[in-house]
Write a protein that holds these residues in place. Sequence first.
Motif, PDB file in Angstrom:
ATOM      1  N   SER A  78       4.326  -5.972 -16.039  1.00 52.07           N
ATOM      2  CA  SER A  78       5.446  -5.188 -16.568  1.00 52.07           C
ATOM      3  C   SER A  78       5.019  -3.807 -17.059  1.00 52.07           C
ATOM      4  N   ASP A  79       3.743  -3.464 -16.908  1.00 49.23           N
ATOM      5  CA  ASP A  79       3.246  -2.163 -17.371  1.00 49.23           C
ATOM      6  C   ASP A  79       3.446  -1.083 -16.311  1.00 49.23           C
ATOM      7  N   GLY A  80       4.689  -0.802 -16.013  1.00 50.45           N
ATOM      8  CA  GLY A  80       5.023   0.330 -15.160  1.00 50.45           C
ATOM      9  C   GLY A  80       4.583   0.174 -13.717  1.00 50.45           C
ATOM     10  N   ALA A  81       4.465   1.332 -13.067  1.00 50.12           N
ATOM     11  CA  ALA A  81       4.158   1.366 -11.638  1.00 50.12           C
ATOM     12  C   ALA A  81       2.769   0.826 -11.348  1.00 50.12           C
ATOM     13  N   TYR A  82       1.812   1.092 -12.228  1.00 53.34           N
ATOM     14  CA  TYR A  82       0.446   0.622 -11.972  1.00 53.34           C
ATOM     15  C   TYR A  82       0.383  -0.897 -12.041  1.00 53.34           C
ATOM     16  N   GLY A  83       0.931  -1.479 -13.099  1.00 54.54           N
ATOM     17  CA  GLY A  83       0.875  -2.929 -13.251  1.00 54.54           C
ATOM     18  C   GLY A  83       1.594  -3.669 -12.145  1.00 54.54           C
ATOM     19  N   SER A  84       2.791  -3.202 -11.789  1.00 56.21           N
ATOM     20  CA  SER A  84       3.558  -3.886 -10.754  1.00 56.21           C
ATOM     21  C   SER A  84       2.876  -3.788  -9.394  1.00 56.21           C
ATOM     22  N   ASN A  85       2.365  -2.591  -9.049  1.00 60.22           N
ATOM     23  CA  ASN A  85       1.680  -2.432  -7.769  1.00 60.22           C
ATOM     24  C   ASN A  85       0.389  -3.241  -7.724  1.00 60.22           C
ATOM     25  N   PHE A  86      -0.362  -3.219  -8.822  1.00 59.89           N
ATOM     26  CA  PHE A  86      -1.635  -3.933  -8.856  1.00 59.89           C
ATOM     27  C   PHE A  86      -1.428  -5.431  -8.678  1.00 59.89           C
ATOM     28  N   TYR A  87      -0.538  -6.011  -9.457  1.00 58.50           N
ATOM     29  CA  TYR A  87      -0.373  -7.463  -9.414  1.00 58.50           C
ATOM     30  C   TYR A  87       0.343  -7.936  -8.156  1.00 58.50           C
ATOM     31  N   MET A  88       1.270  -7.146  -7.636  1.00 61.69           N
ATOM     32  CA  MET A  88       1.930  -7.544  -6.393  1.00 61.69           C
ATOM     33  C   MET A  88       0.934  -7.567  -5.237  1.00 61.69           C
ATOM     34  N   ALA A  89       0.106  -6.515  -5.131  1.00 63.37           N
ATOM     35  CA  ALA A  89      -0.842  -6.431  -4.018  1.00 63.37           C
ATOM     36  C   ALA A  89      -1.958  -7.462  -4.148  1.00 63.37           C
ATOM     37  N   THR A  90      -2.633  -7.472  -5.294  1.00 60.01           N
ATOM     38  CA  THR A  90      -3.749  -8.404  -5.467  1.00 60.01           C
ATOM     39  C   THR A  90      -3.267  -9.841  -5.620  1.00 60.01           C
ATOM     40  N   GLY A  91      -2.084 -10.031  -6.210  1.00 64.40           N
ATOM     41  CA  GLY A  91      -1.554 -11.380  -6.369  1.00 64.40           C
ATOM     42  C   GLY A  91      -1.194 -12.020  -5.045  1.00 64.40           C
ATOM     43  N   PHE A  92      -0.502 -11.275  -4.186  1.00 63.76           N
ATOM     44  CA  PHE A  92      -0.166 -11.832  -2.880  1.00 63.76           C
ATOM     45  C   PHE A  92      -1.424 -12.043  -2.042  1.00 63.76           C
ATOM     46  N   HIS A  93      -2.413 -11.166  -2.213  1.00 65.54           N
ATOM     47  CA  HIS A  93      -3.674 -11.410  -1.507  1.00 65.54           C
ATOM     48  C   HIS A  93      -4.316 -12.694  -2.015  1.00 65.54           C
ATOM     49  N   GLY A  94      -4.273 -12.909  -3.322  1.00 62.90           N
ATOM     50  CA  GLY A  94      -4.829 -14.143  -3.881  1.00 62.90           C
ATOM     51  C   GLY A  94      -4.131 -15.376  -3.343  1.00 62.90           C
ATOM     52  N   ILE A  95      -2.795 -15.307  -3.189  1.00 60.27           N
ATOM     53  CA  ILE A  95      -2.061 -16.424  -2.597  1.00 60.27           C
ATOM     54  C   ILE A  95      -2.530 -16.668  -1.165  1.00 60.27           C
ATOM     55  N   HIS A  96      -2.780 -15.601  -0.429  1.00 59.03           N
ATOM     56  CA  HIS A  96      -3.267 -15.750   0.941  1.00 59.03           C
ATOM     57  C   HIS A  96      -4.664 -16.376   0.962  1.00 59.03           C
ATOM     58  N   VAL A  97      -5.492 -16.048  -0.017  1.00 57.43           N
ATOM     59  CA  VAL A  97      -6.819 -16.677  -0.090  1.00 57.43           C
ATOM     60  C   VAL A  97      -6.672 -18.180  -0.328  1.00 57.43           C
ATOM     61  N   ILE A  98      -5.765 -18.564  -1.218  1.00 59.64           N
ATOM     62  CA  ILE A  98      -5.544 -19.983  -1.493  1.00 59.64           C
ATOM     63  C   ILE A  98      -5.045 -20.696  -0.236  1.00 59.64           C
ATOM     64  N   ILE A  99      -4.074 -20.086   0.465  1.00 65.28           N
ATOM     65  CA  ILE A  99      -3.568 -20.681   1.701  1.00 65.28           C
ATOM     66  C   ILE A  99      -4.685 -20.796   2.731  1.00 65.28           C
ATOM     67  N   PHE A 141       0.831  -1.204   0.000  1.00 66.14           N
ATOM     68  CA  PHE A 141       0.000   0.000   0.000  1.00 66.14           C
ATOM     69  C   PHE A 141       0.868   1.257   0.000  1.00 66.14           C
ATOM     70  N   TRP A 142       1.975   1.212   0.725  1.00 67.17           N
ATOM     71  CA  TRP A 142       2.893   2.358   0.748  1.00 67.17           C
ATOM     72  C   TRP A 142       3.396   2.650  -0.662  1.00 67.17           C
ATOM     73  N   SER A 143       3.812   1.596  -1.368  1.00 65.37           N
ATOM     74  CA  SER A 143       4.300   1.762  -2.736  1.00 65.37           C
ATOM     75  C   SER A 143       3.208   2.310  -3.647  1.00 65.37           C
ATOM     76  N   PHE A 144       1.989   1.783  -3.495  1.00 63.35           N
ATOM     77  CA  PHE A 144       0.886   2.223  -4.351  1.00 63.35           C
ATOM     78  C   PHE A 144       0.553   3.695  -4.133  1.00 63.35           C
ATOM     79  N   PHE A 145       0.425   4.098  -2.882  1.00 60.96           N
ATOM     80  CA  PHE A 145       0.060   5.492  -2.610  1.00 60.96           C
ATOM     81  C   PHE A 145       1.202   6.446  -2.938  1.00 60.96           C
ATOM     82  N   ASP A 146       2.436   5.998  -2.775  1.00 57.75           N
ATOM     83  CA  ASP A 146       3.571   6.838  -3.164  1.00 57.75           C
ATOM     84  C   ASP A 146       3.541   7.114  -4.666  1.00 57.75           C
TER      85      ASP A 146
END
Length: 265
Positions: free
Chosen positions: A192-213, A101-106
């Motif tokens: 790979s689409d810049g700051a938006y793509g990296s922030n979006f997939y890192m945040a939602t992707g890790f959340h998705g992994i937590h849902v699976i766990i 979230f820090w990275s996204f809001f920055d």
Amino acid sequence: MLFLQRHLYHLVDPSPWPIVGAFGALNLTMGGVLYMHSYIYGGYICTFGLLLVLYTMVVWWRDVVREATFEGHHTSAVQMGLRYGMLLFILSEVFFFVSFFWSFFDASLTPNVEVGSVWPPRGIEPFNPWEVPLLNTMILLLSGATLTWTHNAVLRGKRSQAIISLFLTIFLGISFTVLQGMEYLEAPFNISDGAYGSNFYMATGFHGIHVIIGTVFLSVCFIRLLKSHFTRTHHFGLEAAAFYWHFVDVVWLFLFVSIYWWGGV
């Protein structure tokens, strides 16, 4: 020689799983690095490490279930310590997501010239938050309600209600993962689409992994519930799964509001 234990704490027996798990983690990390640098055997080492880590998780938690359910080592004092441990683990997870979230809001509050000085960046077509993201929000909120139903049913000794409600919770967790996967497949941008793509997939992707766990965690609790492992006063495994799942729910609410809704308009 018979030893009489005069305290409530559990002094665990010697176990091979810490060193086996550490060896698996070493192979997983080393193999992953070798694979990413295109070494021939990197993929094999990484796969071996992953399988060893998964095996360690299964047999180690099997031993913990045995100690709790059949050997009676999880006294009230031990359960309290386990609760504190789970809460501290979740606190560490909170700070893990704070970094995203820090990275996204920055990036979004002060967009630089490289992204067009606007947010979302030029050329990025964000998701409509009122379609699949809103549906997933409703699914996770409903799963939190059904899991609370499960816990209350266990406390009241209503085993059939607990089984039904926990099954519904697992079904909702799987539904969330399927919808998230479909959303990724249809996404008009990638990591790979810049700051938006990296922030979006890192945040939602890790959340998705937590849902699976969390879904796997709840599935193990479902099997234990079918085997009558939980009682009104002894069901920390289910409580730990509930702590974790509710944490996942809360993180998604922040993701929905900040990244999908506020960050996508």
